[in-house]
Scaffold this motif. Structure first.
Motif, PDB file in Angstrom:
ATOM      1  N   GLN A  40       0.831  -1.203   0.000  1.00  0.00           N
ATOM      2  CA  GLN A  40       0.000   0.000   0.000  1.00  0.00           C
ATOM      3  C   GLN A  40       0.865   1.252   0.000  1.00  0.00           C
ATOM      4  O   GLN A  40       0.568   2.233  -0.698  1.00  0.00           O
ATOM      5  N   LEU A  41       1.946   1.227   0.764  1.00  0.00           N
ATOM      6  CA  LEU A  41       2.856   2.366   0.818  1.00  0.00           C
ATOM      7  C   LEU A  41       3.469   2.634  -0.559  1.00  0.00           C
ATOM      8  O   LEU A  41       3.541   3.783  -1.004  1.00  0.00           O
ATOM      9  N   VAL A  42       3.880   1.587  -1.246  1.00  0.00           N
ATOM     10  CA  VAL A  42       4.436   1.733  -2.600  1.00  0.00           C
ATOM     11  C   VAL A  42       3.385   2.311  -3.542  1.00  0.00           C
ATOM     12  O   VAL A  42       3.645   3.249  -4.299  1.00  0.00           O
ATOM     13  N   ALA A  43       2.182   1.754  -3.486  1.00  0.00           N
ATOM     14  CA  ALA A  43       1.110   2.202  -4.378  1.00  0.00           C
ATOM     15  C   ALA A  43       0.693   3.638  -4.098  1.00  0.00           C
ATOM     16  O   ALA A  43       0.232   4.343  -5.002  1.00  0.00           O
ATOM     17  N   SER A  44       0.862   4.091  -2.858  1.00  0.00           N
ATOM     18  CA  SER A  44       0.466   5.453  -2.497  1.00  0.00           C
ATOM     19  C   SER A  44       1.448   6.498  -2.995  1.00  0.00           C
ATOM     20  O   SER A  44       1.081   7.680  -3.125  1.00  0.00           O
ATOM     21  N   CYS A  45       2.682   6.099  -3.242  1.00  0.00           N
ATOM     22  CA  CYS A  45       3.679   7.053  -3.751  1.00  0.00           C
ATOM     23  C   CYS A  45       3.372   7.413  -5.197  1.00  0.00           C
ATOM     24  O   CYS A  45       2.767   6.639  -5.935  1.00  0.00           O
ATOM     25  N   ASP A  46       3.826   8.575  -5.617  1.00  0.00           N
ATOM     26  CA  ASP A  46       3.563   9.037  -6.982  1.00  0.00           C
ATOM     27  C   ASP A  46       4.300   8.207  -8.017  1.00  0.00           C
ATOM     28  O   ASP A  46       3.795   7.961  -9.116  1.00  0.00           O
ATOM     29  N   ARG A 100      -6.318   1.746  -7.254  1.00  0.00           N
ATOM     30  CA  ARG A 100      -6.203   3.018  -7.956  1.00  0.00           C
ATOM     31  C   ARG A 100      -4.927   3.110  -8.777  1.00  0.00           C
ATOM     32  O   ARG A 100      -4.676   4.132  -9.419  1.00  0.00           O
ATOM     33  N   ASN A 101      -4.148   2.046  -8.771  1.00  0.00           N
ATOM     34  CA  ASN A 101      -2.888   2.058  -9.512  1.00  0.00           C
ATOM     35  C   ASN A 101      -2.783   0.967 -10.561  1.00  0.00           C
ATOM     36  O   ASN A 101      -2.043   1.108 -11.526  1.00  0.00           O
ATOM     37  N   VAL A 102      -3.500  -0.139 -10.362  1.00  0.00           N
ATOM     38  CA  VAL A 102      -3.431  -1.235 -11.326  1.00  0.00           C
ATOM     39  C   VAL A 102      -4.844  -1.601 -11.769  1.00  0.00           C
ATOM     40  O   VAL A 102      -5.834  -1.230 -11.134  1.00  0.00           O
ATOM     41  N   HIS A 103      -4.944  -2.337 -12.858  1.00  0.00           N
ATOM     42  CA  HIS A 103      -6.239  -2.766 -13.368  1.00  0.00           C
ATOM     43  C   HIS A 103      -6.968  -3.581 -12.312  1.00  0.00           C
ATOM     44  O   HIS A 103      -6.369  -4.328 -11.542  1.00  0.00           O
ATOM     45  N   ILE A 137       1.949  -4.543 -14.475  1.00  0.00           N
ATOM     46  CA  ILE A 137       0.589  -4.159 -14.084  1.00  0.00           C
ATOM     47  C   ILE A 137       0.500  -2.715 -13.598  1.00  0.00           C
ATOM     48  O   ILE A 137      -0.576  -2.236 -13.247  1.00  0.00           O
ATOM     49  N   GLY A 138       1.635  -2.004 -13.577  1.00  0.00           N
ATOM     50  CA  GLY A 138       1.610  -0.583 -13.257  1.00  0.00           C
ATOM     51  C   GLY A 138       1.813  -0.239 -11.796  1.00  0.00           C
ATOM     52  O   GLY A 138       1.617   0.915 -11.409  1.00  0.00           O
ATOM     53  N   LEU A 139       2.217  -1.208 -10.984  1.00  0.00           N
ATOM     54  CA  LEU A 139       2.463  -0.923  -9.567  1.00  0.00           C
ATOM     55  C   LEU A 139       3.754  -0.146  -9.382  1.00  0.00           C
ATOM     56  O   LEU A 139       3.863   0.671  -8.471  1.00  0.00           O
ATOM     57  N   VAL A 140       4.741  -0.402 -10.246  1.00  0.00           N
ATOM     58  CA  VAL A 140       5.994   0.354 -10.212  1.00  0.00           C
ATOM     59  C   VAL A 140       6.306   0.886 -11.604  1.00  0.00           C
ATOM     60  O   VAL A 140       5.830   0.351 -12.606  1.00  0.00           O
ATOM     61  N   ASN A 141       7.112   1.941 -11.637  1.00  0.00           N
ATOM     62  CA  ASN A 141       7.468   2.559 -12.918  1.00  0.00           C
ATOM     63  C   ASN A 141       8.595   1.849 -13.637  1.00  0.00           C
ATOM     64  O   ASN A 141       8.557   1.656 -14.853  1.00  0.00           O
ATOM     65  N   ARG A 142       9.619   1.476 -12.851  1.00  0.00           N
ATOM     66  CA  ARG A 142      10.813   0.889 -13.439  1.00  0.00           C
ATOM     67  C   ARG A 142      11.356  -0.211 -12.546  1.00  0.00           C
ATOM     68  O   ARG A 142      11.231  -0.143 -11.327  1.00  0.00           O
TER      69      ARG A 142
END
Length: 263
Positions: free
Chosen positions: A118-124, A154-157, A179-184
């Motif tokens: 959740q903390l990771v997903a909450s970051c921009d 709110r971050n992944v499908h 799946i879009g949870l992280v950028n790189r």
């Protein structure tokens, strides 16, 4: 409040980038009530700090964050008031990250599970080592990851989010990127180089512009299409009044580096 002699979070700022280092590796950097209080306080401080333009959330040890401290939760099984306060505080902290007027990047090495995910997903933004893994495993212990679900969904499908929530299984860093949870995802040896190059690139922009853009991004996401366009048109027109917008346009046309005033 935390013990000043043994801070749970270490902070340092360089070139406009402030790093918040979770520093309780022996407890897997879990989000105990004390850790959440410390993180909330530090976020409030950096929100007011004019020197900070970008925030990086990192962690010491081989676990980024294992979620809530289950030992603490077990010790307070008899207190519904504590349980409610814990999850309320966690929700407040995650919203502080989203509402912080400065971009926040998660630097993820190791495992991020449950409220840690959740903390990771909450970051921009989020950059992960190729050895990092992610999960929302609450279902495995009879405690569905309902609050982590808010940030995750709110971050992944939705189907990818539901798969993580219903199976509780760990996913790889590469899958998290898909799946879009992280950028790189990068080799762990160049994780810091990648994170801080990204952070410095962002920190080089107008702080005033970054504040406007981040707030507008999250507000328009929840609006219908026509309302979002109407809102952002107003934001852009107001943005044009800013000294930095006018300086940036002039600098571009004059082929020189802009001199930001952050206003």
């Amino acid at each position: 409040m935390t013990d000043a002699a043994e801070p749970l979070i270490h902070t340092y700022t360089e070139n406009g980038v402030t790093t918040l280092m979770l520093d309780k590796p022996e407890r897997r950097n879990s989000l105990s009530m004390a850790m959440l209080e410390a993180l909330g306080e530090v976020l409030d401080e950096v929100a007011r700090d004019d020197e900070t333009r970008v925030v990086v959330i990192a962690a010491r040890g081989n676990v980024f964050c294992a979620g809530h401290d289950l030992r603490e939760i077990r010790e307070r099984f008899d207190s519904h008031e504590f349980q409610q306060a814990l999850f309320d505080r966690c929700s407040e902290v995650m919203q502080k990250i989203v509402n912080l007027p400065k971009p926040v990047i998660a630097r993820v090495a190791g495992v991020a599970t449950a409220a840690g995910c959740q903390l990771v997903a909450s970051c921009d933004l989020a950059v992960a080592a190729d050895t990092a893994r992610f999960a929302t495993p609450g279902v495995n212990i009879g405690l569905f990851c309902s609050t982590p679900m808010v940030a995750l969904s709110r971050n992944v499908h939705r189907k990818q989010a539901m798969e993580m929530l219903l199976t509780g299984e760990l996913i790889s860093a590469s899958r998290a990127e898909e799946i879009g949870l992280v950028n790189r995802v990068v080799d762990e040896q160049i994780l810091d180089e990648t994170v801080y190059r990204m952070a410095r690139t962002i920190a080089d922009k107008s702080g005033h512009t970054l504040r406007i853009g981040k707030e507008a991004f999250y507000r328009q996401l929840e609006m219908p299409l026509a309302e979002a366009y109407a809102y952002t048109a107003v934001v852009m027109a107001e943005n044009m009044k800013a000294e930095d917008a006018q300086e940036g346009i002039c600098a571009f046309l004059e082929k020189r580096k802009p001199e930001w005033k952050d206003r």
